[in-house]
Design a protein around this motif. Structure first.
Motif, PDB file in Angstrom:
ATOM      1  N   PRO A 249      -9.801   0.813  -8.478  1.00  0.00           N
ATOM      2  CA  PRO A 249      -9.698   0.890  -9.932  1.00  0.00           C
ATOM      3  C   PRO A 249     -10.676   1.928 -10.461  1.00  0.00           C
ATOM      4  CG  PRO A 249     -10.162  -1.365  -9.198  1.00  0.00           C
ATOM      5  CD  PRO A 249     -10.265  -0.490  -8.003  1.00  0.00           C
ATOM      6  N   PRO A 250     -10.303   2.644 -11.520  1.00  0.00           N
ATOM      7  CA  PRO A 250     -11.217   3.643 -12.060  1.00  0.00           C
ATOM      8  C   PRO A 250     -12.483   2.964 -12.608  1.00  0.00           C
ATOM      9  CG  PRO A 250      -9.329   3.317 -13.521  1.00  0.00           C
ATOM     10  CD  PRO A 250      -9.067   2.517 -12.302  1.00  0.00           C
TER      11      PRO A 250
ATOM     12  N   PHE B 295       6.212   5.260   6.035  1.00  0.00           N
ATOM     13  CA  PHE B 295       5.644   4.079   5.387  1.00  0.00           C
ATOM     14  C   PHE B 295       6.185   2.804   6.036  1.00  0.00           C
ATOM     15  CE2 PHE B 295       5.985   0.819   1.979  1.00  0.00           C
ATOM     16  CZ  PHE B 295       4.639   0.539   1.854  1.00  0.00           C
TER      17      PHE B 295
ATOM     18  N   LEU C 187       1.679  11.977   2.058  1.00  0.00           N
ATOM     19  CA  LEU C 187       1.218  10.632   2.353  1.00  0.00           C
ATOM     20  C   LEU C 187      -0.294  10.500   2.311  1.00  0.00           C
ATOM     21  CD1 LEU C 187       3.623   9.216   5.008  1.00  0.00           C
ATOM     22  CD2 LEU C 187       3.010   8.231   2.833  1.00  0.00           C
TER      23      LEU C 187
ATOM     24  N   LEU D  39      -7.197   4.157  -4.178  1.00  0.00           N
ATOM     25  CA  LEU D  39      -6.512   3.075  -4.868  1.00  0.00           C
ATOM     26  C   LEU D  39      -7.501   2.174  -5.600  1.00  0.00           C
ATOM     27  CD1 LEU D  39      -3.669   2.039  -2.438  1.00  0.00           C
ATOM     28  CD2 LEU D  39      -3.586   3.462  -4.450  1.00  0.00           C
TER      29      LEU D  39
ATOM     30  N   ARG E  88      -3.309   9.475   0.767  1.00  0.00           N
ATOM     31  CA  ARG E  88      -3.482   8.545  -0.337  1.00  0.00           C
ATOM     32  C   ARG E  88      -4.644   8.929  -1.230  1.00  0.00           C
ATOM     33  NH1 ARG E  88      -3.224   3.158  -0.216  1.00  0.00           N
ATOM     34  NH2 ARG E  88      -5.101   2.989   0.981  1.00  0.00           N
TER      35      ARG E  88
ATOM     36  N   GLY F 261       0.796  -1.236   0.000  1.00  0.00           N
ATOM     37  CA  GLY F 261       0.000   0.000   0.000  1.00  0.00           C
ATOM     38  C   GLY F 261       0.821   1.275   0.000  1.00  0.00           C
ATOM     39  N   HIS F 262       1.983   1.253  -0.624  1.00  0.00           N
ATOM     40  CA  HIS F 262       2.789   2.476  -0.678  1.00  0.00           C
ATOM     41  C   HIS F 262       2.026   3.580  -1.411  1.00  0.00           C
ATOM     42  CE1 HIS F 262       5.989   5.293  -1.437  1.00  0.00           C
ATOM     43  NE2 HIS F 262       6.774   4.615  -0.624  1.00  0.00           N
ATOM     44  N   PRO F 263       1.966   4.782  -0.815  1.00  0.00           N
ATOM     45  CA  PRO F 263       1.112   5.845  -1.372  1.00  0.00           C
ATOM     46  C   PRO F 263       1.573   6.385  -2.728  1.00  0.00           C
ATOM     47  CG  PRO F 263       2.380   6.665   0.492  1.00  0.00           C
ATOM     48  CD  PRO F 263       2.605   5.194   0.446  1.00  0.00           C
ATOM     49  N   ASP F 264       2.811   6.122  -3.121  1.00  0.00           N
ATOM     50  CA  ASP F 264       3.282   6.636  -4.412  1.00  0.00           C
ATOM     51  C   ASP F 264       2.699   5.873  -5.605  1.00  0.00           C
ATOM     52  OD1 ASP F 264       4.740   8.464  -3.086  1.00  0.00           O
ATOM     53  OD2 ASP F 264       6.709   7.578  -3.498  1.00  0.00           O
ATOM     54  N   TYR F 265       2.178   4.691  -5.345  1.00  0.00           N
ATOM     55  CA  TYR F 265       1.709   3.868  -6.463  1.00  0.00           C
ATOM     56  C   TYR F 265       0.191   3.884  -6.542  1.00  0.00           C
ATOM     57  CZ  TYR F 265       6.490   2.233  -6.426  1.00  0.00           C
ATOM     58  OH  TYR F 265       7.859   2.190  -6.461  1.00  0.00           O
ATOM     59  N   GLU F 266      -0.296   3.873  -7.745  1.00  0.00           N
ATOM     60  CA  GLU F 266      -1.738   3.872  -7.944  1.00  0.00           C
ATOM     61  C   GLU F 266      -2.129   2.576  -8.659  1.00  0.00           C
ATOM     62  OE1 GLU F 266      -5.241   6.381 -10.202  1.00  0.00           O
ATOM     63  OE2 GLU F 266      -3.138   6.957 -10.489  1.00  0.00           O
ATOM     64  N   VAL F 267      -3.058   1.890  -8.057  1.00  0.00           N
ATOM     65  CA  VAL F 267      -3.571   0.674  -8.701  1.00  0.00           C
ATOM     66  C   VAL F 267      -4.646   1.104  -9.698  1.00  0.00           C
ATOM     67  CG1 VAL F 267      -4.848  -1.467  -8.334  1.00  0.00           C
ATOM     68  CG2 VAL F 267      -3.044  -0.811  -6.750  1.00  0.00           C
ATOM     69  N   THR F 268      -4.477   0.740 -10.940  1.00  0.00           N
ATOM     70  CA  THR F 268      -5.435   1.181 -11.959  1.00  0.00           C
ATOM     71  C   THR F 268      -6.401   0.067 -12.350  1.00  0.00           C
ATOM     72  OG1 THR F 268      -3.768   0.655 -13.613  1.00  0.00           O
ATOM     73  CG2 THR F 268      -3.933   2.954 -12.933  1.00  0.00           C
ATOM     74  N   GLN F 269      -6.065  -1.148 -11.992  1.00  0.00           N
ATOM     75  CA  GLN F 269      -6.920  -2.268 -12.378  1.00  0.00           C
ATOM     76  C   GLN F 269      -6.539  -3.475 -11.541  1.00  0.00           C
ATOM     77  OE1 GLN F 269      -7.095  -2.628 -16.694  1.00  0.00           O
ATOM     78  NE2 GLN F 269      -7.650  -4.790 -16.493  1.00  0.00           N
TER      79      GLN F 269
END
Lengths: 291, 456
Positions: free
Chosen positions: B453-454, B387, B446, B451, B448, A79-87
């Motif tokens: 999915p769109p 983190f 930080l 997260l 967020r 769950g690192h905040p820099d990464y975005e899960v897109t799918q």
């Protein structure tokens, strides 16, 4: 129910029974399940559809060339905040992780041994781990200090760490090997159901590698699952995986048994990169166009 | 018999007059002169460098009452607190002496004196007169210093004769019990040659809101004397307070002062170390946990007036919410102060995007062959370190607490007295525990984004 039990107790008993039942039900679905996971950092897509299931008792290894997205996978799982899960999805024992904060994920049983563990200035290993262990107890219950130290020292002895280390600020001034041992120590104390080890073997000499591998092996059992991320076969000589996956350009391109790791060691990653794309993905790949 | 305090402009005298205080003539004269000075001096202004960055809107000098009585219930509460100390000491509330614990017979036999100022004025007038109000302590708050001199009657006088090393520490505490009350605590410490003392000084409130405090500490150290002074400040929310302290060190004298600050509304500390004899050494430490809209305005002065003197200042501030801190320090090395070794460091940890730390370290060196260093940092918790903590299951407020404790550890570790170190560490720890607010002040880096999915 016997007569004489107060209503409050009655409800308590019922709840306890129900929890037990739910637990039993869930055990059938117990796994860390990663499904079609896509993730990006800023505008750069790194994971392009990872699917993987780790059940308790299993040890999986992910190998791959530099830049294939191995470390990104570990950070996205945590769950690192820099990464975005897109799918895609990440489900731990039947519960989706995606909308949960990193600390919740950890308390649910996910542990990440960092490739580059951070220094926490002024906070000793013992105090840090006590705080972490305390969060796993039910509210209102406090950690037994004697039990905690007994366990801490036992694990430190097993990892060949001097006990005086426990009062040193976490990772501050530690050598590479000491930092990795400290990661395994934390894993041993917190006893997570699923552990992700991100290149834990990097920078270790052979003796340290054996100690770290020994620490992992002691934790293996029917109730714990491992995902070992590594660039080299070396660690797998000491921690025998059940499954080996090869990651190239953000995808798992091949899966197999331990023999796959040996083959990669012989042949290198070059042939797979030619076949499945190099980490320096083309603009087409960036845009998500399949080759 | 009237009220022995000068006429009031800013302070109300309660109906029936303040509690009459019998002061000797010399003291009354000091008050009268001080009052004239007070009226003459201008209010602090931000044009004055020494008030730079101060939120002057928080300085409220009116609407307070002197000599407010202490309710019986509060008296009992304070008595329980006092009993916990088990050391000689004095406890004042709203400028009235409530409790005192005498010195040991041995200390008395050796000539140590611990007395409320008013008692000392009656019993040892010449001794008191030769030390009281002898030091000009202010570093900008001259108007407040004169106000203090015009109003102060409550306070403690500790006198330790040459060669006497006190075994037990001395507990001094000053309390406000009402939101509209004003207090003017005075701490006068005289350690003669090679004398030694440890003092635990506490400023606090039993009420939940408001009040005015203006204290002065005059600390005189003879040749070779050693003083350790641990100050804890925890005024109620909204309290406006000034604490002006000066320590004068003769040849080879050593002073270690440690301040732990929390609470209050506007808190200004002016701390001066005057190294007047060769070999003198002063260690000035401070740890502050600022919350809500609190402002801590810290001014310091390290005055090297003799050769081979050493001063070492470390002020650390942890800032939550919309709190502010100001640190303005000055190392001043006189022309004759060769081989001065001076260090000044102010470090600030911001735990909220709305917190504000201001640091103005300063040096003025008029001598050759000196070693002077100063520096200041203002930083946030490193997102990767945070983190890492979160990944171990530690929730954000608890993680922040760990970072703050870690941040303040090196100031606390500088205290050599093991008991004081432990008790201060515990107090700092519990002050952080008390107010762990879930979901507070997440650094923007930080926060967020979703997260999920769109939507397809």
């Amino acid at each position: 129910m016997t007569v004489g039990i107060s209503r409050r107790e009655d409800i308590g008993t019922l709840c306890a029974h129900r929890e037990e039942k739910e637990y039993e039900e869930i055990t059938e679905f117990m796994s860390l399940q990663i499904c079609d996971l896509h993730a990006r950092i800023v505008e750069r897509t790194i994971l392009r559809g990872i699917s993987l299931e780790i059940r308790p008792g299993e040890t999986h290894a992910i190998m791959g060339p530099n830049g294939s997205g191995k470390s990104t996978l570990s950070k996205v799982l945590a769950g690192h905040p820099d990464y975005e899960v897109t799918q895609g999805s990440i489900v731990l024992d039947g519960v989706s992780l995606l909308e949960r904060e990193p600390d919740e994920r950890a308390r649910m049983g996910l542990f990440l041994a960092f490739q580059y563990p951070c220094e926490i200035p002024g906070v000793s290993i013992a105090n840090f781990l006590r705080a972490a262990a305390q969060t796993r107890l039910p509210e209102g219950q406090s950690l037994s200090v004697t039990d905690f130290y007994q366990k801490l020292y036992q694990e430190m002895d097993a990892l060949g760490m001097q006990r005086t280390f426990s009062s040193r600020p976490l990772n501050a001034g530690f050598s590479g090997g000491e930092k990795k041992r400290a990661e395994i120590l934390q894993m041993a104390i917190l006893h997570p159901r699923y552990s992700v080890l991100d290149e834990t073997d990097s920078g270790l000499d052979i003796d340290a590698l054996k100690v770290v591998a020994g620490g992992v092996n002691r934790l293996r059992g029917p109730e714990t699952g491992f995902l070992i991320i590594t660039h080299y076969q070396r660690l797998l000589d000491y921690v025998a995986p059940d499954f080996v996956h090869v990651m190239v350009a953000g995808r798992i391109v091949q899966s197999g048994g331990p023999e796959l790791a040996l083959e990669l060691e012989k042949r290198g990653y070059g042939f797979l990169e030619e076949q499945y794309g190099s980490p320096d993905a083309s603009p087409l790949a960036e845009a998500g166009v399949q080759r | 018999m009237g009220v022995d305090l000068p006429k009031r402009v800013i302070l109300d005298i309660p109906d029936g007059g303040a509690k009459p205080v019998r002061l000797p003539r010399w003291w009354k004269e000091i008050q009268d002169v001080a009052w004239v000075d007070y009226e003459r001096l201008p209010m602090p202004s931000r044009k004055d460098e020494r008030w730079r960055f101060t939120d002057l809107g928080k300085l409220a000098l009116s609407g307070y009452t002197v000599s407010t009585s202490v309710p019986q219930g509060t008296r009992g509460e304070l008595q329980n607190f006092f009993r916990g100390g088990r050391a000689p000491g004095l406890l004042f509330a709203n400028d009235s002496l409530l409790f005192s614990e005498p010195l040991s017979l041995e200390a008395k036999r050796k000539g140590v004196l611990l007395a409320p100022l008013l008692d000392a004025a009656a019993d040892a007038p010449d001794l008191l007169k030769s030390w009281l109000f002898q030091e000009r302590v202010a570093l900008g708050a001259e108007k407040l210093e004169t106000l203090h001199r015009a109003c102060a009657t409550a306070g403690a006088f500790l006198y330790v004769p040459a060669g006497v090393e006190m075994e037990q520490h001395v507990d001094l505490s000053f309390w406000l019990t009402e939101g509209n009350a004003a207090t003017f605590p005075h701490v006068l410490v005289v350690l003669q040659e090679n004398a030694r003392a440890r003092i635990h000084l506490r400023f606090g409130s039993t009420n939940s809101c408001g009040g005015f405090a203006c204290s002065v500490q005059e600390l005189f150290l003879g040749a070779g004397a050693q003083l350790e002074l641990f100050t804890r400040r925890n005024w109620a929310e909204g309290t406006c307070s000034f604490d002006l302290a000066s320590v004068r060190l003769a040849r080879d004298a050593t002073a270690t002062t440690f301040q732990f600050n929390q609470g209050g509304g506007y808190t200004r500390t002016e701390s001066r170390s005057r190294l007047l004899g060769p070999g003198a050494r002063s260690v000035m430490l401070s740890a502050t946990v600022a919350r809500d809209r609190q402002e801590f305005d810290q001014r310091s002065f390290q005055e090297h007036a003799a050769p081979n003197t050493k001063s070492d200042l470390l002020y650390k501030n942890a800032l939550y919410d919309s709190s502010r801190t100001i640190f303005a320090g000055m190392i001043d090395v006189d022309p004759g102060a060769r081989q001065t070794d001076a260090y000044q460091s102010n470090r600030n940890l911001l735990l909220s995007p709305d917190a504000e730390a201001n640091a103005l370290p300063g040096l003025e060196i008029l001598a050759n062959d000196v070693r002077c260093t100063h520096g200041a940092t203002i930083g946030q918790i490193d997102p990767e370190e945070l983190f890492y903590c979160l990944q171990r299951g530690i929730p954000l407020p608890a993680a922040q607490r760990l970072f703050v404790l870690g941040f303040l550890t090196d100031v606390i570790d500088r205290i050599s007295d093991a008991d004081a170190r432990r008790s201060l560490a515990e107090e700092i720890d519990s002050s952080l525990n008390d107010k762990v607010v879930p979901g507070s002040s997440l650094p923007s880096s930080l926060r967020r984004t979703s997260l999920l999915p769109p939507a397809q």
